[in-house]
Design an enzyme around this catalytic site. Structure first.
Site, short mmCIF file in Angstrom:
data_model
loop_
_atom_site.label_atom_id
_atom_site.label_comp_id
_atom_site.label_asym_id
_atom_site.label_seq_id
_atom_site.Cartn_x
_atom_site.Cartn_y
_atom_site.Cartn_z
N ASP A 80 -9.53 -69.85 28.87
CA ASP A 80 -9.84 -70.36 30.21
C ASP A 80 -8.91 -71.71 30.30
OD1 ASP A 80 -10.58 -70.52 32.91
OD2 ASP A 80 -12.77 -71.20 32.38
N HIS A 185 -13.44 -76.23 41.56
CA HIS A 185 -14.17 -76.32 40.15
C HIS A 185 -15.39 -77.15 40.15
CE1 HIS A 185 -10.57 -74.58 38.10
NE2 HIS A 185 -11.40 -73.89 37.72
N GLY A 215 -14.24 -71.58 40.15
CA GLY A 215 -15.16 -72.46 41.00
C GLY A 215 -16.03 -72.03 41.64
ZN LIG Z 1 -11.36 -72.14 36.42
#
Ligand SMILES: [Zn+2]
Length: 288
Positions: A80, A185, A215
């Site tokens: 990520d 986020h 997010g």
């Molecule tokens: Zn993200």
């Protein structure tokens, strides 16, 4: 077993989304897996650069692959928000199924150039190994960090333009796009903005590849369902499970001040994560 690419395509065809949840430890992994397995849904485990360093690069691959092979279960691993080609390469080499190269903060040309390099490397390794490694990239800055924020960070929330997104996808050859469509986020104390579902739909039609919503923590249920109906095929949740973990540990310790067995202290946290994940997966998959 079907590949992650096939599961994403299936989700897109059915207008549902695959849940992506981050881990920092084994309790997180077990909590997420328990919830996914209960609902019999494919699931993606994510690690940010910090989470990956904490768990261990080879360790996290071994953990996810062990579950996948032992239970013949569609559980996949994503890197990520990785910020350099070197870290992306390390994840691909270690056995990750998918990587996000995060160049959203860079000038457009630089974002294209670093993303393209990652795509080319993923294709080369896929060809040589028979794996099918997916690359996701971002266009439009939506803030960073899965934490609690007082308000929307400066510079975040500029929405992605469909034509620019199309050009970006063509120039880079990515498999998945994370556009900026209203989410930010982290958990925002002053309240999250709405998702612009019309824009999601427009970008989805224009780019023709699956979209990923980042997010997600703290959004309203209808924001998720509208975004998924409009073309989002993966939804990221991190801050909500971090908060559930912390609150469960705090509660247990305050109620059981003399307990020192880690398994006992962490079991409620594992269960709390599973609860959050189950609720989110039901929503993403239209299960009532
Ligand atoms: Zn993200």
């Amino acid at each position: 077993m079907k590949t992650l690419r096939q599961y994403i395509k299936e989700a897109k065809d059915k207008s549902v989304a695959i849940g992506h949840f981050n881990i920092s430890n084994l309790e997180g992994l077990h909590g997420i897996y328990n919830a996914a397995k209960k609902l019999d849904l494919p699931v993606i485990i994510g690690v940010s650069e910090g989470e990956e360093t904490f768990v261990g690069l080879e360790e996290v691959v071994a953990l996810v692959q062990t579950i996948r092979e032992r239970d013949n279960y569609p559980i996949f691993l994503n890197a990520d928000h990785h910020s350099s080609f070197e870290r992306v390469k390390a994840c691909i080499d270690a056995g990750f199924d998918m990587v996000i190269i995060d160049g959203a903060h860079l000038p457009y040309e630089e974002n294209v150039s670093i993303t393209k390099k990652c795509v080319e490397y993923a294709r080369e390794v896929s060809k040589n190994t028979g794996r099918d490694i997916l690359i996701e990239a971002e266009l439009g800055y939506i803030g960073s960090g899965s934490n609690i924020k007082e308000s929307i960070p400066e510079g975040a929330g500029v929405l992605t333009k469909p034509e620019e997104a199309k050009k970006f996808v063509e120039h880079t050859g990515i498999d998945l796009l994370a556009p900026s469509v209203g989410s930010i986020h982290g958990l925002i104390k002053s309240g999250k903005p709405h998702i612009n579902a019309e824009l999601v739909k427009e970008i989805s039609h224009t780019v023709g590849i699956p979209l990923v919503l980042h997010g997600g923590s703290g959004l309203r249920d209808e924001d998720f369902t509208n975004a998924i109906s409009a073309g989002v095929s993966i939804v990221h949740i991190n801050s909500e499970i971090r908060l559930a973990f912390k609150q469960a540990v705090e509660k247990f310790i305050s109620e059981n001040p003399n307990e020192i067995t880690p398994a006992k202290i962490l079991q409620p946290a594992l269960n709390a994560i599973a609860q959050v994940v189950e609720t989110r997966l039901k929503l993403f998959n239209k299960i009532s």
